[in-house]
Scaffold this active site. Structure first.
Site, PDB file in Angstrom:
ATOM      1  N   GLU A 264     -58.930  22.054  14.925  1.00  0.00           N
ATOM      2  CA  GLU A 264     -58.100  21.377  15.040  1.00  0.00           C
ATOM      3  C   GLU A 264     -58.514  19.957  14.900  1.00  0.00           C
ATOM      4  OE1 GLU A 264     -53.917  21.468  17.052  1.00  0.00           O
ATOM      5  OE2 GLU A 264     -53.297  20.609  15.715  1.00  0.00           O
TER       6      GLU A 264
ATOM      7  N   GLN B 154     -53.366  25.314  26.875  1.00  0.00           N
ATOM      8  CA  GLN B 154     -53.407  23.815  25.659  1.00  0.00           C
ATOM      9  C   GLN B 154     -54.441  22.716  26.611  1.00  0.00           C
ATOM     10  OE1 GLN B 154     -50.714  21.848  23.712  1.00  0.00           O
ATOM     11  NE2 GLN B 154     -53.017  21.719  23.877  1.00  0.00           N
TER      12      GLN B 154
ATOM     13  N   HIS C 287     -46.123  30.814  13.612  1.00  0.00           N
ATOM     14  CA  HIS C 287     -46.622  29.678  14.695  1.00  0.00           C
ATOM     15  C   HIS C 287     -45.759  28.230  15.195  1.00  0.00           C
ATOM     16  CE1 HIS C 287     -50.589  27.423  16.092  1.00  0.00           C
ATOM     17  NE2 HIS C 287     -49.506  26.541  16.313  1.00  0.00           N
TER      18      HIS C 287
ATOM     19  N   TRP D 162     -45.791  16.643  19.718  1.00  0.00           N
ATOM     20  CA  TRP D 162     -46.499  16.640  18.242  1.00  0.00           C
ATOM     21  C   TRP D 162     -45.838  15.779  17.004  1.00  0.00           C
ATOM     22  CZ3 TRP D 162     -47.237  19.368  22.620  1.00  0.00           C
ATOM     23  CH2 TRP D 162     -48.490  19.853  23.180  1.00  0.00           C
TER      24      TRP D 162
ATOM     25  N   HIS E 219     -44.077  25.895  18.740  1.00  0.00           N
ATOM     26  CA  HIS E 219     -44.498  25.542  20.287  1.00  0.00           C
ATOM     27  C   HIS E 219     -43.247  25.552  21.183  1.00  0.00           C
ATOM     28  CE1 HIS E 219     -48.415  25.819  20.581  1.00  0.00           C
ATOM     29  NE2 HIS E 219     -48.214  24.759  18.671  1.00  0.00           N
TER      30      HIS E 219
ATOM     31  N   HIS F  18     -55.654  27.564  18.282  1.00  0.00           N
ATOM     32  CA  HIS F  18     -55.589  26.942  17.826  1.00  0.00           C
ATOM     33  C   HIS F  18     -57.017  26.340  17.734  1.00  0.00           C
ATOM     34  CE1 HIS F  18     -51.788  26.428  19.016  1.00  0.00           C
ATOM     35  NE2 HIS F  18     -51.601  25.154  18.374  1.00  0.00           N
TER      36      HIS F  18
ATOM     37  N   ASP G 170     -44.706  24.787  13.203  1.00  0.00           N
ATOM     38  CA  ASP G 170     -45.469  24.362  13.974  1.00  0.00           C
ATOM     39  C   ASP G 170     -44.992  23.782  15.939  1.00  0.00           C
ATOM     40  OD1 ASP G 170     -48.284  23.544  16.117  1.00  0.00           O
ATOM     41  OD2 ASP G 170     -49.108  21.936  15.435  1.00  0.00           O
TER      42      ASP G 170
HETATM   43  N1  17E Z   1     -50.691  21.939  20.912  1.00  0.00           N
HETATM   44  C1  17E Z   1     -51.882  21.700  20.480  1.00  0.00           C
HETATM   45  O1  17E Z   1     -52.899  21.248  20.218  1.00  0.00           O
HETATM   46  N2  17E Z   1     -51.635  21.230  18.857  1.00  0.00           N
HETATM   47  C2  17E Z   1     -50.830  21.194  18.164  1.00  0.00           C
HETATM   48  N3  17E Z   1     -50.643  21.322  16.954  1.00  0.00           N
HETATM   49  C3  17E Z   1     -49.265  21.498  19.118  1.00  0.00           C
HETATM   50  C4  17E Z   1     -49.524  21.650  20.236  1.00  0.00           C
HETATM   51  C5  17E Z   1     -47.928  21.045  18.039  1.00  0.00           C
HETATM   52 FE   FE2 Z   2     -49.974  24.184  17.149  1.00  0.00          FE
END
Ligand code: 17E
Ligand code: FE2
Length: 416
Positions: A212, A151, A56, A314, A58, A209, A308
């Site tokens: 989170e 996203q 995982h 982030w 990005h 995702h 990540d």
């Molecule tokens: N986008 C998101 O929604 N959550 C993350 N942890 C990252 C990008 C890195």
């Molecule tokens: Fe992520």
């Protein structure tokens, strides 16, 4: 290729291995250390293990921290906002340069398999298209899976669903989602049902995702797991982050775990990322905001660790070292018993391979691709303790990275 004097995980004897036509053809226990033949590699008692897997990351956002602005608050939500400022500046050359640099860094640290997210909340889909193109171009060098990741919301972002389908038609390997970020709970639920429908329609894997956030009411995981169960897709489905599970009450978790186990879905936790992004709305005490890795693992549910981010809006650190994520993860989740140490590398190797559905061509076994890494240490515990360097990375019988370990030259300070 021949390798002698290698230690294998969970085995006490040294082993010799042979790779013929890119495939493991022999794995033989040795009764004692052997002199190294001229045509062989001497592992010298170090640990030979399957390559690290980064399940995982990005890559489209890697190496963009501070461009144009830094994330000052450290929240996930400011990260999304800062990335929104960088997105209009994306172009193919910019993405290629950063992706290649980041993959080099991962390779230097023993990674040979990568699942990357690519943001589809962008009408140009330049990130997703560039990553799919690179995946195909690099296929003889590194294995990449691309997740179409909405996203800004699959259903909340204008034309989000259309862009997702375009991404899947273009060739994304995995359907993504972000239910906790949709405008309403109902949209979040609908997005999970949609993700599973798309996975069936296009015959793709799923990696969401999911939850989170520190909100204990963010319960989209149960919807994702139920949809996976109902359609018998569990092993092809992954829930990433699930940090809200840290804040669920134990009674609800107990009920939830039955579903998770029956569904057979996979979990990815990103320890450095979550300890940094979560708990940001707490005063004291501050939650750790990692999902229940220890409990998932003990329940026999597949869970693995990932980084990540590498220097993105982030998370502005990140160094490609999965051993560091493992170290953080074991500390934060209090997985510090001897049994945890003895199998620790599962969390960045075998468990991750299972998450990526690549077990058929992964692992140190006769008949599988001759791919492995040598780690400075003799077992999981010592590699973890020493944060042992990756000394060698071999892919299908070819050396792709070799390192001379740093050595202290003078070690006689006290006796001199
Ligand atoms: N986008 C998101 O929604 N959550 C993350 N942890 C990252 C990008 C890195
Ligand atoms: Fe992520």
């Amino acid at each position: 290729m021949k390798i002698v004097n290698a230690r294998l995980r969970q085995k006490s004897q040294l082993h010799s291995l042979e790779i013929t036509d890119g495939v493991f053809s022999q794995i033989t226990p040795q009764s004692a250390a052997l002199p190294c033949p001229a045509d062989a590699i001497d592992a010298a008692g170090t640990l030979l293990c399957a390559p690290f897997v980064e399940p995982h990351i990005h890559l489209d956002a890697a190496l963009t921290a501070g461009e144009p602005n830094w994330n000052q608050s450290g929240t996930l939500f400011e990260g999304i906002e800062r990335w929104g400022e960088r997105k209009p500046m994306l172009n193919e050359a910019d993405i290629r340069r950063r992706v290649l640099d980041t993959i080099e860094l991962l390779v230097q640290n023993g990674v040979q398999h990568i699942r990357t997210h690519a943001d589809t909340s962008d009408p140009s889909l330049v990130g997703l298209k560039t990553l799919c193109t690179l995946r195909d171009e690099l296929k003889d060098k590194i294995e990449l899976q691309v997740v179409a990741f909405p996203q800004d919301g699959l259903l909340s972002f204008p034309k989000g669903l259309r862009l997702m389908e375009e991404a899947l038609e273009f060739g994304a390997d995995v359907v993504g989602g972000i239910p906790h970020f949709e405008y309403t709970r109902e949209l979040g639920v609908e997005s999970m049902q949609t993700v599973i429908k798309l996975a069936q329609k296009y015959d793709r894997l799923v990696d969401v995702h999911c939850d989170e956030i520190d909100d204990p009411h963010s319960r989209f995981l149960e919807v994702l797991a139920y949809e996976a169960l109902r359609h018998e897709l569990g092993p092809r489905v992954t829930a990433s982050h699930t940090t809200a599970m840290h804040s669920y009450d134990n009674a609800y978790c107990s009920k939830l775990f039955r579903l998770l186990k029956n569904a057979g879905i996979n979990f990815i936790s990103c320890p450095t990322e979550s300890i940094h992004l979560q708990g940001r709305f707490d005063s004291y005490p501050k939650r750790r905001g990692l999902t229940r890795v220890k409990e998932l693992n003990e329940a026999g549910i597949n869970v693995c660790f990932a980084e990540d981010s590498i220097i993105d809006p982030w998370y502005s650190l990140g160094n490609g070292k999965l051993l560091r994520s493992l170290d953080f993860g074991l500390h934060i989740c209090q997985m510090m018993g001897y049994r945890d140490f003895a199998t620790a590398l599962d969390l960045i190797t075998d468990n991750s391979a299972r998450t990526l559905n690549i077990q058929a061509h992964y692992g140190i076994e006769i008949g599988k691709p001759g791919s492995f890494i040598l780690l400075d240490g003799e077992d999981d515990y010592s590699v973890l303790r020493k944060q042992g360097d990756v000394l060698l990375s071999v892919r299908q019988g070819n050396i792709i990275m070799q390192r001379t370990p740093a050595r202290v030259i003078s070690n006689t300070y006290l006796s001199a």
